[in-house]
Design an enzyme around this catalytic site. Structure first.
Site, PDB file in Angstrom:
ATOM      1  N   ASP A 341      49.232  31.304  29.632  1.00  0.00           N
ATOM      2  CA  ASP A 341      48.405  31.640  30.791  1.00  0.00           C
ATOM      3  C   ASP A 341      49.044  32.806  31.536  1.00  0.00           C
ATOM      4  O   ASP A 341      50.270  32.852  31.689  1.00  0.00           O
ATOM      5  CB  ASP A 341      48.288  30.443  31.732  1.00  0.00           C
ATOM      6  CG  ASP A 341      47.112  29.557  31.356  1.00  0.00           C
ATOM      7  OD1 ASP A 341      46.145  30.080  30.783  1.00  0.00           O
ATOM      8  OD2 ASP A 341      47.176  28.353  31.625  1.00  0.00           O
ATOM      9  N   GLU A 382      48.519  37.161  49.643  1.00  0.00           N
ATOM     10  CA  GLU A 382      48.290  38.599  49.599  1.00  0.00           C
ATOM     11  C   GLU A 382      48.493  39.223  50.976  1.00  0.00           C
ATOM     12  O   GLU A 382      49.088  40.303  51.101  1.00  0.00           O
ATOM     13  CB  GLU A 382      46.869  38.892  49.096  1.00  0.00           C
ATOM     14  CG  GLU A 382      46.633  38.569  47.631  1.00  0.00           C
ATOM     15  CD  GLU A 382      46.334  37.097  47.410  1.00  0.00           C
ATOM     16  OE1 GLU A 382      46.328  36.337  48.416  1.00  0.00           O
ATOM     17  OE2 GLU A 382      46.109  36.694  46.258  1.00  0.00           O
ATOM     18  N   PHE A 415      41.623  35.734  57.699  1.00  0.00           N
ATOM     19  CA  PHE A 415      40.809  35.980  56.507  1.00  0.00           C
ATOM     20  C   PHE A 415      39.919  34.771  56.242  1.00  0.00           C
ATOM     21  O   PHE A 415      40.350  33.624  56.338  1.00  0.00           O
ATOM     22  CB  PHE A 415      41.704  36.236  55.294  1.00  0.00           C
ATOM     23  CG  PHE A 415      40.947  36.395  54.010  1.00  0.00           C
ATOM     24  CD1 PHE A 415      40.436  37.623  53.647  1.00  0.00           C
ATOM     25  CD2 PHE A 415      40.738  35.307  53.172  1.00  0.00           C
ATOM     26  CE1 PHE A 415      39.729  37.773  52.467  1.00  0.00           C
ATOM     27  CE2 PHE A 415      40.032  35.445  51.993  1.00  0.00           C
ATOM     28  CZ  PHE A 415      39.529  36.688  51.636  1.00  0.00           C
ATOM     29  N   THR A 416      38.666  35.029  55.890  1.00  0.00           N
ATOM     30  CA  THR A 416      37.750  33.958  55.479  1.00  0.00           C
ATOM     31  C   THR A 416      37.026  34.399  54.221  1.00  0.00           C
ATOM     32  O   THR A 416      36.855  35.595  53.955  1.00  0.00           O
ATOM     33  CB  THR A 416      36.710  33.642  56.569  1.00  0.00           C
ATOM     34  OG1 THR A 416      35.833  34.769  56.724  1.00  0.00           O
ATOM     35  CG2 THR A 416      37.374  33.311  57.898  1.00  0.00           C
ATOM     36  N   LYS A 434      40.892  44.711  57.263  1.00  0.00           N
ATOM     37  CA  LYS A 434      41.461  44.837  55.909  1.00  0.00           C
ATOM     38  C   LYS A 434      40.818  43.772  55.036  1.00  0.00           C
ATOM     39  O   LYS A 434      40.662  42.625  55.455  1.00  0.00           O
ATOM     40  CB  LYS A 434      42.980  44.644  55.959  1.00  0.00           C
ATOM     41  CG  LYS A 434      43.682  44.725  54.597  1.00  0.00           C
ATOM     42  CD  LYS A 434      43.789  43.387  53.889  1.00  0.00           C
ATOM     43  CE  LYS A 434      44.431  42.329  54.744  1.00  0.00           C
ATOM     44  NZ  LYS A 434      44.380  40.980  54.082  1.00  0.00           N
TER      45      LYS A 434
END
Length: 727
Positions: A341, A382, A415-416, A434
């Site tokens: 993987d 990230e 972030f969503t 961003k």
């Protein structure tokens, strides 16, 4: 007012690079001499003929030792008693090799047994997800009473009563008793990290577990049985070699029993041994024939064969890998194709910021500052990576508000998945965003801006290199929004893997990377990592089809997996390594379980399997080669009087027929105990082609097994002449 977001470290996590394999060998450590003494009682217990009958070569040797004992009692002589004693030592030494290997497993099993305690389980009856406590019955029962499908509740501080899957809740679990790792792990419902093992301890929160075992079938029970050796079955190659040894023993047995010139042999042998009065006894004739038989049959490899197999599984257990059968270990040594993987095996799994691409005349430092502020509310790996990168590489953030500081008028936007963006609204009307390139570009257009020239090219360039492009934009007050540039995120390939894959290629193993990424990204990662091939946008059906295709071509396939969707492929693969953090379905489907849940360990598993095979082959070559020296010692001594031309074969110049026979028997016993450490540790393995390995082992163990015994038998002969009067 917006609550302040939690602080993050100024730099991102630095993953520990794996062992590159350079200047590395697979082994199991040196043998502690005290282990021989501790294993001696077990070796003596194995003298039971019923037990020893599983090893036909040593069973014949034991019968011979019993026969010489009777002959020595009936017609005593120094020669007869010496031969008898060394024949019994031969059997004991052969049993000692297996006993030492098993004692290592028992020591590990004892430590596992200490984790298996009688626990009380809280079994739930009538429970449904989200049900109020009053809607179901909670009953205390002994863990031994649990059956597959039962539901139990486990709270902080309690032991998990049996193997199962978490179906509600999330908790930190201490698995150190099983894996040896002190750091707790997270187990949660609805994912590939839902499996829990009986005997581990919940450290936080409360979870509901569905039991997946029957009494006596737990993961811990199987581990104990396997590491003790009770659950080990002989592998196909081991069975084939064992059959060859049996056939050789049968042939030599028939040859010795049906010797025709018995009377001539007896008369002339005694005449030739006129200087050894003890040999004139009648009982010595049978003792000499038994000595001939024991020196002819392959006792060396016969005594070590079982220990080699047990030690191979032991080396895996030492690396926290549980092999469900010896067949799996052996198959690992014959693997031709290795499926890996991408995420977590070839790459670290969390995409890391690797560069900034300004567009529209934006200064790189301005882009870095905007990317930092827009990422501070992003809790994803990230987002943390971008914050760490811009601070480390571009000095962004000096004097800027941190996530743990909330200034009047400041708003953090986490972030969503809906917006696919994070950002910050600062005092003075400055707005920063961003996120996904398309989402940020659309936000800029909606706020009166345009997408600058070069933006699409930058996005395409990042994507073509196998990375993920994220865009950064800003808006000052009521002015038009402006796209500042692109952040390059990339899957970071683990260092040293290219060298490891090169080693596998030299071993004749083809590596294939499996990923759900698009072909462009997959190709870039595959080239950077150095794998031979890749399968992009892979589904469970694609993995299964690839394994079947490889097997249809005559290849043996190994792969790793942790999810329920990996179970079909793990079951189909010749070597299926399931992660301990994975689901119960994955662990049931695989024939190995990695307790550390390190997907890269499959490379080491293949190396251990190959070491097992070359150890068995090397010691077989040594065993057959060292028999030649025994023939040169015992055959001229026994038949030189009948066939004078055979006396020329006494190239070692042994003192007398009696000393020659005794020297061969002594060497036959001693060489087994000398080789026990090598059988347990394994022959040193360095990645190379099969031809190179064969050539190396023939020179070292074939030629060495031919030369060393001549020297050893001669030295034993000299010592016997000095210390045994009249021999």
């Amino acid at each position: 007012m917006t609550a302040p977001a939690p602080a993050i470290p100024a730099t991102g996590p630095t993953p520990r690079p794996p062992d590159t394999g350079a200047r590395r060998k697979v082994g199991a450590g040196l043998l502690d001499p005290r282990q021989l003494l501790r294993a001696l009682p077990g070796a003596l217990r194995k003298l039971n003929p019923v037990t020893l009958a599983r090893n036909p070569v040593m069973f014949v040797t034991e019968i011979g030792a019993a026969l010489t004992t009777g002959l020595a009692v009936a017609d005593p002589s120094v020669f007869g008693w010496l031969i008898t004693g060394w024949l019994w030592l031969t059997v004991v030494f052969a049993n000692l090799a297996e006993a030492v290997a098993e004692s290592r497993g028992r020591a590990q099993a004892d430590s596992l047994r200490r984790t298996r305690r009688q626990t009380t389980a809280r079994r739930l009856t009538g429970w449904e997800p989200g049900a109020e406590p009053s809607a179901y019955l909670e009953q205390d029962v002994a863990a031994a009473e649990l059956r597959r499908g039962d539901l139990v509740a486990v709270a902080a501080g309690e032991l998990v009563p049996g193997d199962g899957d978490v179906i509600e809740g999330v908790a930190a679990v201490d698995e150190s008793a099983i894996t040896g790792e002190s750091a707790p792990v997270i187990r949660e419902s609805g994912g590939d990290r839902s499996a829990v093992t009986g005997g581990t301890r919940v450290l936080s929160d409360r979870v509901v577990v569905r039991i997946t075992q029957e009494p006596g079938e737990s993961f811990l029970d199987r581990m104990i049985a396997l590491v003790e050796g009770a659950g080990r079955q002989k592998t196909p190659n081991e069975l084939a070699l064992n059959l060859l040894l049996v056939m050789m023993t049968f042939v030599f047995l028939v040859a010795v029993v049906t010797l025709q010139p018995m009377a001539v042999f007896s008369r002339d042998f005694m005449a030739a041994a006129h200087d050894t009065a003890a040999l004139n006894a009648d009982g010595v004739r049978g003792i000499v024939l038994v000595s001939l038989l024991v020196c002819l049959i392959p006792t060396t490899i016969g005594g070590l064969l079982s220990a080699i197999g047990i030690a191979g599984m032991d080396r895996l257990v030492q690396r926290n890998v549980l092999a469900m059968s010896g067949r799996a270990v052996e198959a690992a040594g014959d693997v031709n194709t290795l499926l890996l993987d991408k995420t977590g095996t070839i790459t670290y799994g969390n995409r890391q910021a690797a560069g900034l691409l300004p567009v529209g005349g934006t200064d790189t430092r301005d882009l870095a500052r905007a990317a930092l502020l827009a990422s501070l509310a992003d809790e994803t790996p990230e987002g943390r990576s971008i914050a760490a990168y811009t601070r480390r590489e571009h000095g962004a953030g000096d004097g800027e508000p941190g996530r743990d500081v909330a200034r009047p008028g400041m708003t953090w936007l986490p972030f969503t998945a809906t917006t696919r963006m994070s950002g910050a609204d600062l005092p003075g009307g400055l707005r920063l965003r961003k996120g996904a390139a398309s989402a940020v570009a659309a936000w800029a257009v909606q706020n009166g801006g345009t997408v600058p020239a070069g933006f699409d090219y930058a996005v395409t360039e990042v994507s073509a290199s196998g990375g993920t492009p994220l865009a950064v934009a800003r808006q000052d007050g009521d002015g038009p929004a402006q796209v500042l540039g692109v952040v390059h995120l990339k899957d970071v390939v683990k260092p040293g893997l290219r060298e490891r894959f090169g080693e596998l290629r030299r071993m004749g193993i083809r590596t294939v990377m499996i990923t759900g990424d698009n072909p462009v990204t997959a190709k870039a990662i595959a080239e950077e990592a150095g794998v031979d091939d890749f399968l992009a946008e892979a589904t469970p059906e694609d993995k299964l089809a690839l394994i079947r295709k490889e097997q249809a071509g005559g290849h043996l396939v190994a792969m790793t997996g942790d999810g329920t969707n990996d179970a079909p492929a793990l079951a189909q693969a010749d070597v299926g390594v399931a992660m301990n953090t994975g689901t119960s379905a994955a662990k049931e489907a695989g024939n190995m379980v990695d307790l550390d849940s390190d997907p890269t360990k499959i490379i080491e598993i293949v190396e251990i399997g190959k070491q097992l095979l070359i150890t068995r082959g090397a010691l077989t070559a040594f065993s057959i080669a060292n028999d030649i020296a025994k023939y040169f010692a015992i055959l001229p001594a026994m038949f030189g009087a009948v066939y004078p031309s055979l006396r020329a074969a006494n190239v070692m110049g042994l003192h007398s027929p009696a000393s020659a026979i005794l020297s061969a028997v002594v060497f036959n016993a001693v060489i087994i105990v000398v080789l026990i450490p090598l059988a347990l540790r394994g022959v040193r393995y360095r990645p190379s082609s099969a031809d190179a390995l064969l050539t190396r082992n023939l020179w070292i163990y074939g030629v060495g097994g031919l030369v060393l015994p001549f020297l050893a038998i001669k030295c034993i002969d000299v010592a016997l002449v000095q210390f045994v009067p009249g021999i």
